[in-house]
Design an enzyme around this catalytic site. Structure first.
Site, PDB file in Angstrom:
ATOM      1  N   HIS A 154      19.675  63.166  60.577  1.00 27.00           N
ATOM      2  CA  HIS A 154      19.477  61.180  59.853  1.00 27.00           C
ATOM      3  C   HIS A 154      18.965  62.357  58.034  1.00 27.00           C
ATOM      4  CE1 HIS A 154      20.902  58.897  62.615  1.00 27.00           C
ATOM      5  NE2 HIS A 154      19.476  58.558  63.225  1.00 27.00           N
ATOM      6  N   TYR A 164       7.454  67.247  62.122  1.00 23.87           N
ATOM      7  CA  TYR A 164       7.175  65.759  62.355  1.00 23.87           C
ATOM      8  C   TYR A 164       6.884  64.197  62.415  1.00 23.87           C
ATOM      9  CZ  TYR A 164       8.485  62.511  67.005  1.00 23.87           C
ATOM     10  OH  TYR A 164       9.128  61.797  67.521  1.00 23.87           O
ATOM     11  N   ASP A 181       8.066  58.343  70.563  1.00 21.92           N
ATOM     12  CA  ASP A 181       7.709  59.738  69.525  1.00 21.92           C
ATOM     13  C   ASP A 181       7.114  60.141  69.303  1.00 21.92           C
ATOM     14  OD1 ASP A 181      11.073  59.492  68.964  1.00 21.92           O
ATOM     15  OD2 ASP A 181      11.086  57.653  69.201  1.00 21.92           O
ATOM     16  N   HIS A 184       9.691  63.720  72.799  1.00 23.64           N
ATOM     17  CA  HIS A 184      10.718  64.610  71.910  1.00 23.64           C
ATOM     18  C   HIS A 184       9.727  66.234  72.113  1.00 23.64           C
ATOM     19  CE1 HIS A 184      13.840  62.818  70.225  1.00 23.64           C
ATOM     20  NE2 HIS A 184      13.011  62.357  69.413  1.00 23.64           N
ATOM     21  N   HIS A 200      10.593  52.050  73.483  1.00 27.03           N
ATOM     22  CA  HIS A 200      11.373  52.231  72.676  1.00 27.03           C
ATOM     23  C   HIS A 200      12.838  52.088  72.331  1.00 27.03           C
ATOM     24  CE1 HIS A 200      11.906  53.291  67.909  1.00 27.03           C
ATOM     25  NE2 HIS A 200      12.398  54.454  68.121  1.00 27.03           N
ATOM     26  N   HIS A 243       6.668  54.717  65.925  1.00 27.93           N
ATOM     27  CA  HIS A 243       7.045  54.698  65.045  1.00 27.93           C
ATOM     28  C   HIS A 243       7.445  53.465  64.407  1.00 27.93           C
ATOM     29  CE1 HIS A 243      11.087  56.636  64.685  1.00 27.93           C
ATOM     30  NE2 HIS A 243      10.980  56.108  66.024  1.00 27.93           N
ATOM     31  N   GLU A 264      15.262  52.800  70.188  1.00 28.58           N
ATOM     32  CA  GLU A 264      16.211  53.801  69.424  1.00 28.58           C
ATOM     33  C   GLU A 264      17.225  54.707  70.184  1.00 28.58           C
ATOM     34  OE1 GLU A 264      15.686  56.256  65.277  1.00 28.58           O
ATOM     35  OE2 GLU A 264      13.727  55.695  66.310  1.00 28.58           O
ATOM     36  N   ASP A 308      17.910  57.040  70.821  1.00 30.99           N
ATOM     37  CA  ASP A 308      18.145  58.581  71.799  1.00 30.99           C
ATOM     38  C   ASP A 308      16.977  58.496  72.950  1.00 30.99           C
ATOM     39  OD1 ASP A 308      15.689  57.932  69.789  1.00 30.99           O
ATOM     40  OD2 ASP A 308      15.333  60.320  69.506  1.00 30.99           O
TER      41      ASP A 308
HETATM   42 FE   LIG Z   1      12.296  56.602  67.125  1.00 32.68          FE
HETATM   43 FE   LIG Z   2      13.064  59.771  69.584  1.00 36.08          FE
END
Ligand SMILES: [Fe+2]
Ligand SMILES: [Fe+2]
Ligand SMILES: Cc1cc2nc3c(=O)[nH]c(=O)nc-3n(C[C@H](O)[C@H](O)[C@H](O)COP(=O)(O)O)c2cc1C
Length: 316
Positions: A26, A199, A171, A234, A84, A152, A86, A88
């Site tokens: 992104h 990050y 995250d 991550h 979370h 986040h 999202e 990923d």
């Molecule tokens: Fe995220």
């Molecule tokens: Fe992530």
């Protein structure tokens, strides 16, 4: 695919994915990242914490199988903790549910509609929603949940493995870095700090007011006293949590030792460029550190990283 699980401590394994090839996320430029997931073997149940992008699950399943073989346990995931929504970190949840239809999935209240929306095949699935203070015992291993809205996303939550003092922070505290090593101590601290800084600047800055409050809340809940590791979704796992907590405290409060000034400009006929270079000479002669970005070629996620800890910014 054959892939090794990495044992963090007894009964706890990293079973994530190394995405060696990703170069753009992104608009964030990166040189690979990891999607970290963890398996925790309780005496009664086995829990998986988070999962991976849809279509990226080959390594993930290889590592999960390896962890079960190493533990000599029946191949069965009983619990998924989904910190979370999202994709990923949630994109392979449907694969887990398809393989283990009785699996219990725990997530925050805000996550449930998001998961059902992202994964329509789970629209009728019954999620167990949890909030700060709730806990789950899988047999000698207890998870305590902490909502972490805007760290986040609104749905984000942290999960603490109480017996081992491992905070699974999703995250938060992550880095987009893809190395063969899993731990903080295996990496040059300068490289680790740079990855965490980029990050933070790109993904966490807007939530800076929440960072200090969340660390205080964790302390009030007694979780900082028992904290031994931070295992984000991550990058590297922090066996020295104070390293990243100190950096987050500094970045979220704007406490910087340096004198850095960042110049950000674009030019067609070079007069703005000459002006930027002349101003840089002026401040450098006063001993100030300068970062220079020519937006014709430079990358905006790098610009944001230097803006984070600059004392001043010039835009032209
Ligand atoms: Fe995220
Ligand atoms: Fe992530
Ligand atoms: C990204 C970019 C877009 C520009 N768009 C226009 C434009 O739409 N019309 C125009 O007259 N000049 C345009 N310019 C030229 C600027 O007016 C010129 O760059 C400015 O006066 C600064 O001078 P310099 O290029 O010597 O630094 C553009 C320049 C850049 C870098």
């Amino acid at each position: 695919m054959k892939a090794d699980a990495y044992k963090i401590v007894d009964d706890v394994y990293w079973v994530g994915v190394l995405d060696w090839d990703i170069r753009d996320y992104h608009g964030y430029t990166l040189n690979g990242t990891t999607y970290n997931c963890y398996l925790v073997f309780g005496e009664d149940k086995v829990a998986l914490i988070d999962n991976v992008y849809p279509g990226k699950s080959e390594q993930f399943w290889g590592r999960i199988k390896d962890a079960f073989e190493k533990e000599g346990r029946e191949f069965k995931i009983d619990v998924v903790i989904q910190n979370h929504i999202e994709n990923d970190h949630s994109g392979s949840l449907s694969e887990v549910v398809a393989k283990f239809p009785d699996v219990e999935v725990y997530c925050s209240k805000k996550a449930e509609p998001g998961l059902k929306n992202h994964l329509p095949e789970l629209a009728d699935f019954e999620f167990n929603t949890v909030k700060t203070g709730d806990s789950l015992d899988i047999g000698g291993k207890t998870f305590q949940f902490v909502n972490a809205p805007m760290l986040h996303w609104p749905d984000s939550m942290f999960t603490m493995l109480m017996e081992e003092g491992i905070l699974f922070s999703n995250d938060a505290f992550g880095q987009h870095i893809c190395l063969s090593e899993r731990l903080d101590k295996d990496v040059d601290p300068v490289i680790l700090t740079e990855a965490a800084r980029k990050y933070y600047a790109n993904l966490i800055t807007l939530s800076s007011p929440m960072v200090g409050r969340k660390i205080e809340e964790l302390a009030k809940l007694g979780l900082v006293d028992i904290l031994k590791m931070i295992a984000p979704c991550h990058g590297q796992i922090f066996t020295d949590p104070s390293f990243i907590i100190d950096l987050y405290t500094k970045w979220s409060t704007g406490t910087y030792e340096g004198t850095k000034i960042t110049f950000i400009y674009d030019t067609m006929h070079h007069s703005t460029q000459r002006m930027a270079h002349a101003m840089a000479e002026g401040v450098m002669s006063e001993g100030v550190e300068v970062k220079m970005y020519f937006m014709h070629d430079d990358d905006k996620s790098d610009v944001v990283t230097d803006v984070l800890d600059s004392k001043a910014i010039f835009v032209g």
